[in-house]
Design an enzyme around this catalytic site. Structure first.
Site, PDB file in Angstrom:
ATOM      1  N   GLU A   1       6.116  -8.632  35.739  1.00 38.51           N
ATOM      2  CA  GLU A   1       5.928  -7.297  36.327  1.00 38.51           C
ATOM      3  C   GLU A   1       6.168  -7.360  37.828  1.00 38.51           C
ATOM      4  OE1 GLU A   1       5.982  -3.938  36.885  1.00 38.51           O
ATOM      5  OE2 GLU A   1       4.972  -3.928  34.928  1.00 38.51           O
TER       6      GLU A   1
ATOM      7  N   ASP B   1       9.750   1.377  29.940  1.00 36.07           N
ATOM      8  CA  ASP B   1      10.206   2.659  30.505  1.00 36.07           C
ATOM      9  C   ASP B   1      11.254   3.271  29.579  1.00 36.07           C
ATOM     10  OD1 ASP B   1       8.709   2.504  32.984  1.00 36.07           O
ATOM     11  OD2 ASP B   1      10.043   0.856  33.501  1.00 36.07           O
TER      12      ASP B   1
ATOM     13  N   LYS C   1      16.552  10.434  29.837  1.00 32.04           N
ATOM     14  CA  LYS C   1      17.809  11.176  30.078  1.00 32.04           C
ATOM     15  C   LYS C   1      19.007  10.331  29.646  1.00 32.04           C
ATOM     16  CE  LYS C   1      16.017  13.842  33.868  1.00 32.04           C
ATOM     17  NZ  LYS C   1      15.561  13.648  35.226  1.00 32.04           N
TER      18      LYS C   1
ATOM     19  N   ASP D   1       5.964   5.605  22.901  1.00 32.40           N
ATOM     20  CA  ASP D   1       5.577   6.941  22.434  1.00 32.40           C
ATOM     21  C   ASP D   1       6.723   7.919  22.678  1.00 32.40           C
ATOM     22  OD1 ASP D   1       5.249   6.638  25.220  1.00 32.40           O
ATOM     23  OD2 ASP D   1       4.138   8.519  25.282  1.00 32.40           O
TER      24      ASP D   1
HETATM   25  C1  LIG Z   1       5.868   2.382  31.505  1.00 33.34           C
HETATM   26  S1  LIG Z   1       5.264   0.936  32.260  1.00 33.34           S
HETATM   27  C2  LIG Z   1       4.176   0.275  31.018  1.00 33.34           C
HETATM   28  C3  LIG Z   1       3.101  -0.598  31.596  1.00 33.34           C
HETATM   29  C4  LIG Z   1       2.098  -1.204  30.588  1.00 33.34           C
HETATM   30  N1  LIG Z   1       2.752  -2.102  29.670  1.00 33.34           N
HETATM   31  C5  LIG Z   1       1.333  -0.170  29.828  1.00 33.34           C
HETATM   32  O1  LIG Z   1       1.394  -0.133  28.588  1.00 33.34           O
HETATM   33  O2  LIG Z   1       0.607   0.615  30.473  1.00 33.34           O
HETATM   34  C6  LIG Z   1       6.659  -0.163  32.133  1.00 33.34           C
HETATM   35  C7  LIG Z   1       6.605  -1.328  33.099  1.00 33.34           C
HETATM   36  O3  LIG Z   1       7.666  -2.228  32.810  1.00 33.34           O
HETATM   37  C8  LIG Z   1       8.124  -2.811  34.015  1.00 33.34           C
HETATM   38  N2  LIG Z   1       9.499  -3.273  33.769  1.00 33.34           N
HETATM   39  C9  LIG Z   1      10.581  -2.507  33.510  1.00 33.34           C
HETATM   40  N3  LIG Z   1      11.672  -3.262  33.320  1.00 33.34           N
HETATM   41  C10 LIG Z   1      11.263  -4.551  33.443  1.00 33.34           C
HETATM   42  C11 LIG Z   1      11.931  -5.802  33.379  1.00 33.34           C
HETATM   43  N4  LIG Z   1      13.259  -5.878  33.134  1.00 33.34           N
HETATM   44  N5  LIG Z   1      11.212  -6.940  33.586  1.00 33.34           N
HETATM   45  C12 LIG Z   1       9.878  -6.873  33.841  1.00 33.34           C
HETATM   46  N6  LIG Z   1       9.188  -5.706  33.920  1.00 33.34           N
HETATM   47  C13 LIG Z   1       9.872  -4.570  33.729  1.00 33.34           C
HETATM   48  C14 LIG Z   1       8.024  -1.683  35.046  1.00 33.34           C
HETATM   49  O4  LIG Z   1       7.883  -2.190  36.360  1.00 33.34           O
HETATM   50  C15 LIG Z   1       6.771  -0.911  34.563  1.00 33.34           C
HETATM   51  O5  LIG Z   1       5.627  -1.290  35.277  1.00 33.34           O
END
Ligand SMILES: C[S@@+](CC[C@H](N)C(=O)[O-])C[C@H]1O[C@@H](n2cnc3c(N)ncnc32)[C@H](O)[C@@H]1O
Length: 218
Positions: A73, A122, A126, A158
């Site tokens: 992260e 994430d 879009k 979700d």
């Molecule tokens: C929507 S948040 C979900 C956070 C947590 N897992 C939760 O369920 O609340 C997605 C997280 O994935 C991280 N992230 C996205 N792409 C990533 C990657 N390639 N490597 C590591 N982390 C990543 C983002 O920084 C973000 O904090």
């Protein structure tokens, strides 16, 4: 140790919306204490991808005390909270990679991993951002290379757009993974384990039912 040659760019926030100042020197000193450096040949690992505020890493570390959790992260506010939880719970089997999961995959030269968790990646709903989505068939095949035999990947989301996209990725990898829970998609995450992450709560508060995909390496 990590090369700058990123296979995939990492999008999204590094800091939260709050204007609260963070002492970065302090932050990096703390991160260094828990930083993932190298694999230990004698250990088994769990890869926790995009840990946000770290709830999943704490859960996995407690659930599997004999394994090492690598928490990937870049989000600073989240990592600060995770480190606090590590210290308060006196946990010694979490290592942090402050950055892209692809960095870790790039240096994984053996099947060190017993489990991969990706909770609420994430969704980039879009169409023009679809290329930013993490879960693709190429990514899953990359994970296949680093997983031990019969090991599993857990993915929660979700987002209906992402669910369709993930289904398509799973279909394209049908020779690599068995979709273990395909007949149980009506179940709730809470039917499997008791964990609430920030994005799980967001989904529930917005009346969106999260789906969990469990894939087993063939
Ligand atoms: C929507 S948040 C979900 C956070 C947590 N897992 C939760 O369920 O609340 C997605 C997280 O994935 C991280 N992230 C996205 N792409 C990533 C990657 N390639 N490597 C590591 N982390 C990543 C983002 O920084 C973000 O904090």
């Amino acid at each position: 140790m990590f090369s700058s040659k990123y296979t995939n760019r990492l999008f999204g926030r590094t800091r939260g919306r709050s204007k609260k100042k963070i002492n970065l020197k302090n932050y990096y000193e703390k991160v260094n204490k828990y930083k993932f450096q190298n694999f230990n040949e004698r250990s088994e690992y769990i890869l926790d991808v995009g840990t946000g505020y770290g709830e999943t890493s704490i859960f996995l570390a407690k659930q599997f005390p004999d394994k090492t959790v690598i928490s990937c992260e870049k989000y600073i506010d989240g990592n600060i909270l995770l480190i606090k939880k590590i210290e308060n719970n006196i946990i010694n089997n979490i290592q942090l990679h402050v950055g892209n999961v692809y960095d870790v995959l790039e240096i994984t030269n053996k099947r060190y991993f017993r489990l991969v968790w990706i909770f609420f990646p994430d969704p980039w709903p879009k169409n023009r951002h679809a290329k930013r989505r993490l879960i693709t068939s190429d990514f899953l095949i990359k994970l296949h290379e680093i997983l031990k035999e019969n090991s599993e990947i857990y993915i929660a989301t979700d987002s209906t757009v992402y669910i369709r996209f993930i289904l398509n990725s799973i279909y394209n990898c049908k020779n690599y993974f068995l979709w273990v829970n395909h007949s149980e998609m009506n179940l709730d995450i809470k039917d499997y384990f008791n964990i609430e992450t920030k994005y799980y709560k967001k989904a529930i508060n917005s009346y969106r039912k999260p789906s969990l995909f469990i894939l087993r390496k063939l």
